[in-house]
Write a protein that holds these residues in place. Sequence first.
Motif, short mmCIF file in Angstrom:
data_model
loop_
_atom_site.label_atom_id
_atom_site.label_comp_id
_atom_site.label_asym_id
_atom_site.label_seq_id
_atom_site.Cartn_x
_atom_site.Cartn_y
_atom_site.Cartn_z
N LEU A 1 37.31 -11.91 -58.58
CA LEU A 1 36.29 -11.69 -57.72
C LEU A 1 36.56 -10.68 -56.33
CD1 LEU A 1 33.39 -11.38 -57.31
CD2 LEU A 1 33.35 -13.94 -56.28
N VAL A 2 37.68 -11.23 -55.74
CA VAL A 2 38.12 -10.53 -54.45
C VAL A 2 38.55 -9.23 -54.87
CG1 VAL A 2 39.74 -10.64 -52.52
CG2 VAL A 2 38.38 -12.65 -53.09
N VAL A 3 39.45 -9.18 -55.81
CA VAL A 3 40.01 -7.78 -56.39
C VAL A 3 38.74 -6.81 -56.61
CG1 VAL A 3 41.25 -6.71 -57.98
CG2 VAL A 3 42.15 -8.42 -57.03
N LEU B 1 48.57 -15.91 -52.26
CA LEU B 1 48.71 -14.64 -52.84
C LEU B 1 47.85 -13.61 -51.92
CD1 LEU B 1 48.97 -13.05 -55.49
CD2 LEU B 1 46.58 -13.73 -56.19
N ARG B 2 48.66 -12.44 -51.58
CA ARG B 2 48.05 -11.50 -51.01
C ARG B 2 47.54 -10.38 -51.77
NH1 ARG B 2 48.72 -9.84 -45.53
NH2 ARG B 2 48.57 -7.51 -45.19
N ILE B 3 46.28 -9.86 -51.63
CA ILE B 3 45.64 -8.90 -52.14
C ILE B 3 45.47 -7.75 -51.14
CG2 ILE B 3 43.38 -8.16 -53.53
CD1 ILE B 3 42.99 -11.11 -54.17
N ALA B 4 46.01 -6.51 -51.33
CA ALA B 4 45.76 -5.64 -50.43
C ALA B 4 45.26 -4.14 -51.12
CB ALA B 4 47.11 -5.14 -49.75
N VAL B 5 44.49 -3.71 -50.70
CA VAL B 5 43.72 -2.31 -51.36
C VAL B 5 43.87 -1.20 -49.96
CG1 VAL B 5 41.74 -1.27 -52.11
CG2 VAL B 5 42.31 -3.76 -52.91
N TRP C 1 43.18 -6.46 -46.66
CA TRP C 1 43.94 -7.63 -47.22
C TRP C 1 43.02 -8.77 -47.35
CZ3 TRP C 1 44.94 -11.39 -44.20
CH2 TRP C 1 44.99 -11.41 -42.67
N SER C 2 43.41 -9.37 -48.18
CA SER C 2 42.96 -10.99 -48.32
C SER C 2 43.96 -11.80 -48.70
CB SER C 2 41.84 -11.03 -49.19
OG SER C 2 41.31 -12.13 -49.66
#
Length: 794
Positions: A682-684, A710-714, A760-761
């Motif tokens: 969902l965050v991605v 877990l790091r999500i970066a766009v 990032w999240s």
Amino acid sequence: MIETLGRTSTPYEVRAVLSLSDRSPVADACRTGHSVWPAPGPPATADETPAVSVGALPLGAGDARLGCLMVVADGPHGFDTTRRRLLEMYAAQVVTRLEADGRPPTTSGLGQAGEPARGDSVLRRIRPGAFTLDLDTGGIEADERLLRLFGIAPESFDGRVEALLSRTVPDDLPALMSFVEPDRRARGVRNLEFRVRLTSGELRWLALSCRVQIAAAGLPDRLLGVVTDASQLRPRVHEVSRVQRLATALAAATTIRDVGSVVVTALLDALRADRVALAELEGDRLVITTLEPPEQNAWPGAWWSAWRAEWPGTPSSSLPRLEAALRAGTVRLWPSDTALQPDLAGLGPGGLALLPLPAEDRVVGVCVAGWDEPHDFGPEERSLLTATASLAGQALVRARAVDAEHELATMLQRSLLPRRLPALPGGVAVARYLPATAGLEVGGDWYDVIPLTDGQVAFVIGDVQGHSAAAATIMGQMRTAIRAYAVEGHAPDVVVSHANRLLVDMETDLFATVCYVALDMEEGNAWFVRAGHLPPVVRDPEGRTVELQAEVGPPLGVVAEAEFTMAAAAFAPGSVLALTTDGLVESSHLDVEEGMRRVGDSLAAADPADPDRMADALLGSAARRDDDVALLLLRYDGMAVRPRRAGWAVWRLPDAAVHARRFTTRTLRKWEVTEESDTVLLVVSELVTNALVHTRGEVRLDLTLIGDRLRIAVNDSSPRTPVKAASMDWEATGGRGILLVDALSESWGSVPLSGGKQVWSEIALPSGESGLLAPEDEATQGNGADHGDAAAAK
């Protein structure tokens, strides 16, 4: 004790010991502090012996009264107004000599049974000369004693004041002429010490006390005065040298502790005192700053407790004799036979000296010196004690000002430095900053630790030229600018180049040196740039040290188009990186090469298991520093758990979010992360959709698994930072994406990148996820849509 002036045929008898409550001229004068001139008494015998005139003059006043001087003259009219004025000035001279001889004040009575008459020798030494000067004609009536003090034979004296002035040393003549030629403002008794040169060539010090008589028209008419030999009151050569050494030492004392140390040394060494205490006067409280010796059994309990208390301070009124001395502001000396209250008696059973420390027309502190064995205070010691009190008082005021300014400068400096260093993956960083002790101004040394993306960290140390508020201002601006350029993702040489142009554009005369090191905490690879700064020093795991050499660029702010060369180095786990400013390696007695060698030796000998102790060992134990010192240490340990990375280049297609979710699903399955997969997807989806809708250009998705996070970066090409809405209109069709990211993430944010930004999240994973134990994973590079099962990505 009675001293007769002139040749009296009949003595006036008084008892050897009197009480202040007695009804007699002597007791009345001592009790009231005013001269007493009783009427002449009857003839002493029946065969018509002439009557005598008596006078009683107090010596000193108030708590500092020393006794009483009694004078007797033949005849019933022995003391006219002129003679009374002269005798009062003579009494003042007696007080000066008694104080110089260490005569203790008398407060309970006049004399003690069996006590020797200490004033006897003083009166025999003084033998003053008296004169009356007619200010209109210059004629002077001088007695024989006065002429002999000037070295003039009585038979050759012409009765003119010029004969006396001709014997005065030229340097002292202007001051003496101001007494001989007074104006309307010359009121009361005036005192002066001056020198005359005798016919033999000998110099003699004389003390003059005089009073101007005013005529009916309000103009000065006559000058009445007494002159005594003051040679005994002048310090001898060795006393002058002691005072000069004391003044020199106190002039170099920049802190209150330094002042106490100098005073203690002077009194313990010169006067062989057994204990010395120094206390500041803050309001009505005494704050004890120095006790020597420091052993508890050497001091009364009240003094030791006040020194060791967490909130020290004793009301001065709790020690009555101390309060009286502080109020009077005069040196007080008590020999061994003086009765004192217990807290003071314990300080000096053999003798006690109490020195109020005067400065700026007030008392700023007190010094107490005590002796265990019976101690007699001679004129030389009293001179040294008086000089010590005066010089220490001035030094104490200066030290207070220095301490206050230094504290303000240090507070300003520390407010511009990082409050704490960040926790680093794969290493421990510590820093130290020490302000200079030789100056008062704030310095320009700084350090910084800047976490960057992809496991990189920047370590920065710098020094702005000079010590001033301007240097501190430039330091704060440089630190902020370098941090901003680094966070944008620029390479080290670009960061330093941008900072250089910024400082040049500020049009300041100051320049700055800097060393910038960017370290990949995962691989141990480092890139560093030097702009006129000292080289980094590295200690390898075996304990060997080496200076990292690279081409040195000019300091920042000198050349606008300067080039800064970037060099590379590799760190093995267990290595230690040390960055410092020149205050640690260079001083007036230490050159840079020797200082750097000492840093290398200290780094090699220190134990890297404790970086804090290692930093303290590098700083050393030097109490005084000519310059500020900044030190930054990193112990590089390497990452115990290597991050796992995967990346995806998002194409701008209508179903781009679907492909991003598919890529994320495959990656999570490979990393065996299952429990939080719905949240991650969902965050991605929200971050990728926001980037595609609100920006243009390339969009990239990066996933990093570090431990249980877990790091999500766009990444996108727009510098505009997303903002969470303060309120939400539920009829709106957009704006909920950042609210969802904020609600689902452990933390989230946005950092600028070159030409764009990264949103990032971070999502916390259950500690049992098996991805922590998976083998190292290569980064997945996606360049197009994935044709796998779309449903699996939902």
